[in-house]
Design an enzyme around this catalytic site. Structure first.
Site, PDB file in Angstrom:
ATOM      1  N   ASP A 163       0.692  -1.071  -0.422  1.00  0.00           N
ATOM      2  CA  ASP A 163      -0.006  -0.202   0.523  1.00  0.00           C
ATOM      3  C   ASP A 163       0.931   0.917   0.525  1.00  0.00           C
ATOM      4  OD1 ASP A 163      -1.265   2.303   0.690  1.00  0.00           O
ATOM      5  OD2 ASP A 163      -3.006   1.300   2.092  1.00  0.00           O
ATOM      6  N   SER A 217      -2.244  15.318 -12.817  1.00  0.00           N
ATOM      7  CA  SER A 217      -3.678  15.389 -13.309  1.00  0.00           C
ATOM      8  C   SER A 217      -4.110  16.404 -14.150  1.00  0.00           C
ATOM      9  CB  SER A 217      -4.808  15.131 -12.476  1.00  0.00           C
ATOM     10  OG  SER A 217      -6.208  14.971 -12.954  1.00  0.00           O
ATOM     11  N   TYR A 225      -9.308  15.388  -4.525  1.00  0.00           N
ATOM     12  CA  TYR A 225      -8.927  14.670  -5.063  1.00  0.00           C
ATOM     13  C   TYR A 225      -7.964  15.871  -6.511  1.00  0.00           C
ATOM     14  CZ  TYR A 225      -7.216  12.170  -9.735  1.00  0.00           C
ATOM     15  OH  TYR A 225      -6.711  11.552 -10.661  1.00  0.00           O
ATOM     16  N   LYS A 273      -3.696  16.708  -6.047  1.00  0.00           N
ATOM     17  CA  LYS A 273      -3.196  16.403  -7.538  1.00  0.00           C
ATOM     18  C   LYS A 273      -1.942  18.010  -8.070  1.00  0.00           C
ATOM     19  CE  LYS A 273      -4.000  12.136  -9.322  1.00  0.00           C
ATOM     20  NZ  LYS A 273      -2.330  11.298  -9.289  1.00  0.00           N
TER      21      LYS A 273
HETATM   22  N1  LIG Z   1      -7.915   7.882 -15.713  1.00  0.00           N
HETATM   23  C1  LIG Z   1      -7.881   8.999 -16.321  1.00  0.00           C
HETATM   24  O1  LIG Z   1      -8.892   9.866 -16.000  1.00  0.00           O
HETATM   25  C2  LIG Z   1      -6.777   9.975 -14.716  1.00  0.00           C
HETATM   26  C3  LIG Z   1      -6.863  11.424 -15.301  1.00  0.00           C
HETATM   27  C4  LIG Z   1      -5.883  11.897 -14.768  1.00  0.00           C
HETATM   28  C5  LIG Z   1      -4.978  11.485 -13.909  1.00  0.00           C
HETATM   29  N2  LIG Z   1      -5.225  10.308 -13.917  1.00  0.00           N
HETATM   30  C6  LIG Z   1      -3.913   9.815 -13.211  1.00  0.00           C
HETATM   31  O2  LIG Z   1      -3.047   8.663 -13.518  1.00  0.00           O
HETATM   32  C7  LIG Z   1      -3.114   7.799 -12.860  1.00  0.00           C
HETATM   33  C8  LIG Z   1      -3.596   6.153 -13.070  1.00  0.00           C
HETATM   34  O3  LIG Z   1      -4.659   6.483 -13.066  1.00  0.00           O
HETATM   35  P1  LIG Z   1      -6.032   5.027 -13.679  1.00  0.00           P
HETATM   36  O4  LIG Z   1      -6.409   5.834 -14.308  1.00  0.00           O
HETATM   37  O5  LIG Z   1      -4.662   4.200 -14.373  1.00  0.00           O
HETATM   38  O6  LIG Z   1      -6.815   4.622 -12.742  1.00  0.00           O
HETATM   39  P2  LIG Z   1      -6.978   2.637 -12.069  1.00  0.00           P
HETATM   40  O7  LIG Z   1      -7.569   3.260 -10.817  1.00  0.00           O
HETATM   41  O8  LIG Z   1      -7.195   1.698 -13.328  1.00  0.00           O
HETATM   42  O9  LIG Z   1      -5.101   2.525 -11.929  1.00  0.00           O
HETATM   43  C9  LIG Z   1      -5.003   2.875 -10.370  1.00  0.00           C
HETATM   44  C10 LIG Z   1      -4.209   1.578  -9.620  1.00  0.00           C
HETATM   45  O10 LIG Z   1      -3.311   2.268  -8.823  1.00  0.00           O
HETATM   46  C11 LIG Z   1      -3.572   1.295  -7.732  1.00  0.00           C
HETATM   47  N3  LIG Z   1      -3.613   1.948  -6.071  1.00  0.00           N
HETATM   48  C12 LIG Z   1      -4.941   2.134  -5.728  1.00  0.00           C
HETATM   49  N4  LIG Z   1      -4.419   2.638  -4.491  1.00  0.00           N
HETATM   50  C13 LIG Z   1      -3.139   2.149  -4.230  1.00  0.00           C
HETATM   51  C14 LIG Z   1      -2.267   1.873  -3.022  1.00  0.00           C
HETATM   52  N5  LIG Z   1      -2.865   1.907  -1.220  1.00  0.00           N
HETATM   53  N6  LIG Z   1      -0.874   1.390  -3.202  1.00  0.00           N
HETATM   54  C15 LIG Z   1      -0.979   0.863  -3.930  1.00  0.00           C
HETATM   55  N7  LIG Z   1      -1.875   0.619  -5.245  1.00  0.00           N
HETATM   56  C16 LIG Z   1      -2.974   1.368  -5.101  1.00  0.00           C
HETATM   57  C17 LIG Z   1      -4.472   0.015  -8.177  1.00  0.00           C
HETATM   58  O11 LIG Z   1      -5.138  -0.833  -7.712  1.00  0.00           O
HETATM   59  C18 LIG Z   1      -4.609   0.414  -9.303  1.00  0.00           C
HETATM   60  O12 LIG Z   1      -4.117  -0.672  -9.507  1.00  0.00           O
HETATM   61  C19 LIG Z   1      -3.877   8.317 -11.349  1.00  0.00           C
HETATM   62  O13 LIG Z   1      -2.475   8.834 -10.581  1.00  0.00           O
HETATM   63  C20 LIG Z   1      -4.544   9.168 -11.603  1.00  0.00           C
HETATM   64  O14 LIG Z   1      -5.282  10.265 -10.370  1.00  0.00           O
HETATM   65  C21 LIG Z   1      -6.203   9.464 -14.352  1.00  0.00           C
END
Ligand SMILES: NC(=O)c1ccc[n+]([C@@H]2O[C@H](COP(=O)([O-])OP(=O)(O)OC[C@H]3O[C@@H](n4cnc5c(N)ncnc54)[C@H](O)[C@@H]3O)[C@@H](O)[C@H]2O)c1
Length: 253
Positions: A63, A143, A156, A160
């Site tokens: 975690d 983000s 959130y 970020k």
């Molecule tokens: N999807 C979007 O629209 C978007 C847009 C901008 C930024 N982001 C950022 O991109 C990054 C990846 O997002 P994503 O869309 O691939 O999300 P996702 O939910 O597919 O992946 C996130 C991963 O983080 C892991 N995770 C969550 N809490 C955790 C913890 N406490 N310890 C270890 N692992 C943990 C989850 O198990 C998952 O595998 C994030 O930082 C997110 O904020 C996403």
């Protein structure tokens, strides 16, 4: 064995799905051995298998908000590989739209713990390894929400924005050690995280709102975030530190 020890090593947090999986796959194709940190062991194992399994990386369940677990994860990787070249702090939690007066302090704390403390802990345990080599590249995933907030995504967006401030501060601190620190600000992408930002995750309209917010008129693809990571990790970005790279189809403008 010598060639194997010379192989560059990357660590990707949140590697079980979405961007993290695509980033791990891209870095593996670039020749990195990849340490896959996630709380979701099954998902991270699927990513590991997609890299080719044994010899291409390892899953380390942790975690990111837990100091002892993160310290142990980096120790495991250092013991196995003896070096660390690239860290991608990607794990995060989304937020369901919630007005500020309705948000519980516990929800705020959990989001900050994963999205900000997790990034801090990644750097805390990666930097001593990178300092030994006097080189390294740290890439934090922020983000576009930090720059163009949405109502109800208060915690959130704040988390970020904190990642951007932290990136810039640490970039200055580590410049004389040859370690670069940058961040990527992605736009909306159709990953498992996306429904977590919607009041009604089942509704098609919810998804449309995100797509329509992007001037290029489409979701960002995980491979496009992975390509930005590959650039920032590479020698082509040798003069780039403290930067925020927007990969968002123009959403930040
Ligand atoms: N999807 C979007 O629209 C978007 C847009 C901008 C930024 N982001 C950022 O991109 C990054 C990846 O997002 P994503 O869309 O691939 O999300 P996702 O939910 O597919 O992946 C996130 C991963 O983080 C892991 N995770 C969550 N809490 C955790 C913890 N406490 N310890 C270890 N692992 C943990 C989850 O198990 C998952 O595998 C994030 O930082 C997110 O904020 C996403």
């Amino acid at each position: 064995m010598q060639a194997e020890q010379a192989r560059p090593v990357a660590v990707v947090t949140g590697a079980a799905s979405g961007f993290g999986r695509a980033i791990a796959q891209r870095l593996a194709r670039e020749g990195y051995w990849v340490g896959l940190i996630d709380i979701n062991q099954a998902g991270a194992t699927e990513t590991w298998q997609s890299l080719g399994g044994e010899g291409h990386g390892a899953v380390v369940r942790a975690d990111v908000s837990d100091e002892a677990q993160m310290q142990a994860a980096f120790r495991t990787i250092a013991d196995q590989r003896g070096r660390l070249d690239v860290l991608v702090n990607n794990a995060a939690l989304p937020q369901r739209p919630t007005r500020v007066e309705s948000l519980s302090a516990a929800e705020w704390d959990r989001l900050m713990a994963v999205n900000v403390r997790g990034v801090f802990l990644g750097m805390k345990f990666a930097v001593p390894l990178m300092k030994q080599q006097r080189r390294g590249s740290i890439i934090n995933i922020s983000s576009v929400a930090a720059l163009r907030p949405r109502p109800g995504l208060n915690a959130y967006c704040a988390s970020k924005a904190a990642v951007i401030g932290l990136t810039k501060a640490v970039a200055l601190e580590l410049a004389s050690d040859g370690i670069r620190v940058n961040c990527i600000a992605p736009g909306p992408a159709d990953t498992p995280m996306l429904p977590g930002f919607m009041a009604d995750p089942e509704s098609e309209t919810g998804r449309q709102v995100f797509v329509e917010s992007v001037p290029l008129g489409r979701f960002i693809r995980p491979e496009e975030i992975a390509a930005a990571v590959a650039y920032l990790a590479s020698g082509d970005a040798a003069a780039v530190t403290g930067a925020v790279l927007n990969v968002d189809g123009g959403r930040h403008v």
